[in-house]
Design an enzyme around this catalytic site. Structure first.
Site, PDB file in Angstrom:
ATOM      1  N   PRO A   2       0.815  -1.212   0.000  1.00 31.02           N
ATOM      2  CA  PRO A   2       0.000   0.000   0.000  1.00 31.02           C
ATOM      3  C   PRO A   2       0.853   1.268   0.000  1.00 31.02           C
ATOM      4  O   PRO A   2       1.618   1.508   0.925  1.00 31.02           O
ATOM      5  CB  PRO A   2      -0.818  -0.122   1.275  1.00 31.02           C
ATOM      6  CG  PRO A   2      -0.762  -1.567   1.649  1.00 31.02           C
ATOM      7  CD  PRO A   2       0.574  -2.053   1.183  1.00 31.02           C
ATOM      8  N   GLU A   3       0.730   2.055  -1.049  1.00 32.23           N
ATOM      9  CA  GLU A   3       1.332   3.375  -1.094  1.00 32.23           C
ATOM     10  C   GLU A   3       0.209   4.359  -1.395  1.00 32.23           C
ATOM     11  O   GLU A   3      -0.970   3.998  -1.361  1.00 32.23           O
ATOM     12  CB  GLU A   3       2.476   3.407  -2.113  1.00 32.23           C
ATOM     13  CG  GLU A   3       3.560   2.395  -1.752  1.00 32.23           C
ATOM     14  CD  GLU A   3       4.891   2.575  -2.487  1.00 32.23           C
ATOM     15  OE1 GLU A   3       5.184   3.701  -2.950  1.00 32.23           O
ATOM     16  OE2 GLU A   3       5.635   1.590  -2.598  1.00 32.23           O
ATOM     17  N   LYS A  51      -0.862   8.024   3.359  1.00 36.69           N
ATOM     18  CA  LYS A  51      -1.129   6.599   3.540  1.00 36.69           C
ATOM     19  C   LYS A  51      -2.184   6.344   4.627  1.00 36.69           C
ATOM     20  O   LYS A  51      -2.400   5.200   5.020  1.00 36.69           O
ATOM     21  CB  LYS A  51       0.165   5.872   3.901  1.00 36.69           C
ATOM     22  CG  LYS A  51       1.244   5.956   2.828  1.00 36.69           C
ATOM     23  CD  LYS A  51       2.474   5.175   3.261  1.00 36.69           C
ATOM     24  CE  LYS A  51       3.590   5.308   2.253  1.00 36.69           C
ATOM     25  NZ  LYS A  51       4.786   4.523   2.656  1.00 36.69           N
ATOM     26  N   ASN A 165       8.253   2.199  -0.604  1.00 34.18           N
ATOM     27  CA  ASN A 165       9.461   1.589  -1.155  1.00 34.18           C
ATOM     28  C   ASN A 165       9.432   1.429  -2.670  1.00 34.18           C
ATOM     29  O   ASN A 165      10.469   1.536  -3.332  1.00 34.18           O
ATOM     30  CB  ASN A 165       9.692   0.223  -0.507  1.00 34.18           C
ATOM     31  CG  ASN A 165      10.268   0.340   0.884  1.00 34.18           C
ATOM     32  OD1 ASN A 165      10.991   1.273   1.192  1.00 34.18           O
ATOM     33  ND2 ASN A 165       9.933  -0.600   1.743  1.00 34.18           N
ATOM     34  N   ARG A 248      12.874  -2.092   5.172  1.00 36.09           N
ATOM     35  CA  ARG A 248      12.995  -1.324   3.936  1.00 36.09           C
ATOM     36  C   ARG A 248      13.718  -2.167   2.885  1.00 36.09           C
ATOM     37  O   ARG A 248      14.684  -2.855   3.197  1.00 36.09           O
ATOM     38  CB  ARG A 248      13.780  -0.035   4.168  1.00 36.09           C
ATOM     39  CG  ARG A 248      13.187   0.882   5.220  1.00 36.09           C
ATOM     40  CD  ARG A 248      11.836   1.408   4.808  1.00 36.09           C
ATOM     41  NE  ARG A 248      11.360   2.452   5.705  1.00 36.09           N
ATOM     42  CZ  ARG A 248      10.157   2.978   5.634  1.00 36.09           C
ATOM     43  NH1 ARG A 248       9.311   2.578   4.714  1.00 36.09           N
ATOM     44  NH2 ARG A 248       9.780   3.904   6.477  1.00 36.09           N
TER      45      ARG A 248
END
Length: 268
Positions: A2-3, A51, A165, A248
């Site tokens: 999810p971005e 977000k 990311n 990350r």
């Protein structure tokens, strides 16, 4: 993953299903709000902020949720089988006579006063898909600390709200620099182009179920570098590399992205 574009699409789906309707069922399965009952309240709107998701109700209440890595909201018609996961993963149920929204694995779920929304989203920078989008302010925030790496600056939601990311890796590739290049070393005009590209990509993808950053619609590759470890770079042919730092992950091309070629060592 999810971005900002995924969250925008989720908010749009929830808004279409719930806005203007009165809840006939409410079940918040988190200890702090387990006794809260919004049954009988009308849903005013569902708004994305970076977000974050803000589901607003009459009576001045907002249900704040955040998907992070694992969370998801699913919408089902009355009588439809729920398929988002086992029951023990359900954190929220918001039902109307004809639609039910079910929140799975939500790491953040809290009921707040609408007037207190600033306490959970007020720190965010310009929203790439929001009405407050301000590219000049986004550039100012992105470049405020010249020593900070580009990847860190892009991921900091206080600079631009909505990048994760995937877009971090893709934006660095499109700028032909590695994510570990300090933002102060970006060539003149690059920060402005990065911000404009970020806005364009999220806007183009907000209505797509499958995210695409590549420009050729016929290409089988939807992304330039993300998820393509050891596969050839579409620009120079060098094998794409991958680095993991905690939760990350970064993908980049060591052949055509200029700057430090490895993540910095963690501080002692």
């Amino acid at each position: 993953m999810p971005e900002g574009d995924t969250v925008w699409r989720t908010a749009h789906r929830l808004h279409s299903a719930l806005a203007g309707r009165v809840l006939t069922r409410c079940d918040l399965r988190v200890p702090r709000f387990a006794t809260a009952d919004l049954t009988g309240h009308a849903v005013l709107d569902v708004t994305p902020r970076g977000k974050h998701l803000l589901t607003r109700f009459d009576g001045g209440l907002t249900l704040h949720s955040h998907l992070r890595m694992e969370g998801a909201w699913q919408v089902y018609a009355t009588g439809e089988r729920w398929r988002g996961g086992p029951d023990h993963q359900i954190r929220a149920i918001l039902g109307t006579p004809d639609r039910t929204a079910v929140g799975y694995r939500l790491p953040v779920l809290e009921l707040i006063r609408t007037t207190d929304e600033h306490k959970v989203v007020g720190h965010l920078g310009p929203d790439l898909l929001g009405p407050d989008w301000d590219p000049a302010e986004a550039v100012r925030r992105l470049t405020a600390d010249p020593s900070r790496t580009l990847g860190e600056a892009l991921l900091d939601q206080r600079n631009l709200a909505g990048i994760g990311n995937v877009y971090k890796s893709e934006l660095a590739f499109l700028a032909a620099v590695t994510p570990w290049l300090p933002v102060g070393e970006l060539a003149p005009g690059v920060p402005e182009r990065l911000v404009a590209t970020a806005h364009r990509l999220l806007d183009e993808n907000k209505d797509r179920p499958d995210r695409r950053t590549t420009t050729n619609p016929r290409s089988r590759e939807r992304l330039y570098v993300y998820g393509r470890e050891q596969r050839p770079c579409p620009r120079c042919g060098a094998p794409i590399r991958k680095a993991e730092l905690g939760d990350r992950v970064t993908y980049w091309c060591p052949g055509c992205q200029k700057g430090p070629s490895d993540p910095p060592a963690p501080a002692d």
